[in-house]
Motif scaffolding. Structure first.
Motif, PDB file in Angstrom:
ATOM      1  N   ARG A   9       0.573  -1.254   0.077  1.00 27.06           N
ATOM      2  CA  ARG A   9       0.237  -0.158  -0.072  1.00 27.06           C
ATOM      3  C   ARG A   9       0.806   1.147   0.291  1.00 27.06           C
ATOM      4  O   ARG A   9       0.709   2.106  -0.518  1.00 27.06           O
ATOM      5  CB  ARG A   9      -0.949   0.068   1.078  1.00 27.06           C
ATOM      6  CG  ARG A   9      -1.857   1.361   1.173  1.00 27.06           C
ATOM      7  CD  ARG A   9      -2.800   1.183   2.594  1.00 27.06           C
ATOM      8  NE  ARG A   9      -3.490   2.566   2.430  1.00 27.06           N
ATOM      9  CZ  ARG A   9      -4.543   2.527   2.455  1.00 27.06           C
ATOM     10  NH1 ARG A   9      -5.540   1.687   2.278  1.00 27.06           N
ATOM     11  NH2 ARG A   9      -5.323   3.849   2.498  1.00 27.06           N
ATOM     12  N   SER A  31      -4.024   2.802  -2.269  1.00 32.24           N
ATOM     13  CA  SER A  31      -5.129   1.908  -2.181  1.00 32.24           C
ATOM     14  C   SER A  31      -5.511   0.975  -3.120  1.00 32.24           C
ATOM     15  O   SER A  31      -5.316   1.169  -4.304  1.00 32.24           O
ATOM     16  CB  SER A  31      -6.135   2.902  -1.882  1.00 32.24           C
ATOM     17  OG  SER A  31      -5.883   3.860  -0.783  1.00 32.24           O
ATOM     18  N   SER A  32      -6.094  -0.052  -2.748  1.00 30.24           N
ATOM     19  CA  SER A  32      -6.450  -1.083  -3.595  1.00 30.24           C
ATOM     20  C   SER A  32      -7.468  -0.596  -4.687  1.00 30.24           C
ATOM     21  O   SER A  32      -8.548  -0.273  -3.924  1.00 30.24           O
ATOM     22  CB  SER A  32      -6.804  -2.213  -2.878  1.00 30.24           C
ATOM     23  OG  SER A  32      -7.531  -3.439  -3.912  1.00 30.24           O
ATOM     24  N   LEU A  39      -9.563  -2.667  -5.794  1.00 27.99           N
ATOM     25  CA  LEU A  39     -10.513  -3.440  -5.910  1.00 27.99           C
ATOM     26  C   LEU A  39     -11.667  -3.451  -4.542  1.00 27.99           C
ATOM     27  O   LEU A  39     -12.562  -4.016  -4.369  1.00 27.99           O
ATOM     28  CB  LEU A  39      -9.982  -4.999  -5.538  1.00 27.99           C
ATOM     29  CG  LEU A  39      -8.975  -5.258  -6.680  1.00 27.99           C
ATOM     30  CD1 LEU A  39      -8.213  -6.562  -6.253  1.00 27.99           C
ATOM     31  CD2 LEU A  39      -9.617  -5.289  -7.762  1.00 27.99           C
ATOM     32  N   ILE A  40     -11.410  -2.297  -3.736  1.00 29.42           N
ATOM     33  CA  ILE A  40     -12.226  -1.899  -2.590  1.00 29.42           C
ATOM     34  C   ILE A  40     -13.245  -0.805  -2.971  1.00 29.42           C
ATOM     35  O   ILE A  40     -12.633   0.365  -3.564  1.00 29.42           O
ATOM     36  CB  ILE A  40     -11.255  -1.508  -1.530  1.00 29.42           C
ATOM     37  CG1 ILE A  40     -10.322  -2.467  -1.136  1.00 29.42           C
ATOM     38  CG2 ILE A  40     -12.186  -1.143  -0.194  1.00 29.42           C
ATOM     39  CD1 ILE A  40     -10.911  -3.828  -0.544  1.00 29.42           C
TER      40      ILE A  40
END
Length: 194
Positions: free
Chosen positions: A72, A77-78, A80-81
């Protein structure tokens, strides 16, 4: 090419949030060129300097009690969230690059904020978070436009010399326009410049 420009480009390629980070570095460098040049001499490409510059730009938040960077820390940030209360999408368009323009080719760079440009279409894609979309490109008020979902530089060739206008629209997966920018430029006549 200056040291500052080279450093700016190198950091731009390494950042998880390239434009924002590179802009912050450029502004930092522009304010204090002497210190920045001195840092270049001291090999500021080292990890230590990159972390310091990321801290200053707010794109790096180190993991507590750790000397090892997390994924991270490096890539952000991902995607996928889901993001709650997403900020409105923005479209930032640069003027055509001068070198290709002088040769009769139009290269227009753009970027988006709060929207990822991807080749995904249809009503179901409206529910995707983080938000996705694409661009519509209209040249010289033509009654038609073309769609691009690559996120890459817009390249136009074959235009006649003279004044031109390119409308770039940021659209959602159902082709509803969210925002737009217009770029106007003059394509030189290669016969007159010879």
């Amino acid at each position: 090419m200056s040291e500052i420009t080279l450093f700016y480009r190198a950091l731009y390629l390494q950042s998880p949030c390239p434009k924002a980070f590179a802009t912050a570095v450029w502004e930092l460098a522009s304010r204090n060129v002497n210190d920045f040049s001195r840092a270049m001499t001291l090999r500021c490409f080292t990890f230590k300097w990159i972390v310091i510059l990321k801290l200053l730009s707010g794109t790096y938040l180190p993991t507590m009690n750790s000397h090892t960077l997390s994924a991270r820390d490096i890539i952000g940030s991902s995607p996928l969230i889901a993001i709650e209360n997403e900020a409105p999408p923005k479209l930032i368009v640069d003027p055509p690059l001068p070198e290709p323009l002088a040769q009769g080719r139009v290269f227009i760079q753009y970027r988006t904020e709060n929207l990822r440009v991807l080749p995904v279409f249809g009503k179901g894609a409206l529910e995707v978070s983080p938000r996705i979309g694409h661009i519509h490109i209209t040249v010289d008020d033509a009654p038609w436009h073309f769609v691009d979902s690559s996120g890459e530089t817009i390249i136009l060739v074959g235009l006649e010399p003279g004044v031109h206008k390119v409308l770039i629209e940021l659209a959602d997966p159902t082709h509803k326009v969210i925002t737009s920018e217009t770029v106007e430029f003059t394509l030189p006549d290669p016969k007159k410049s010879s």
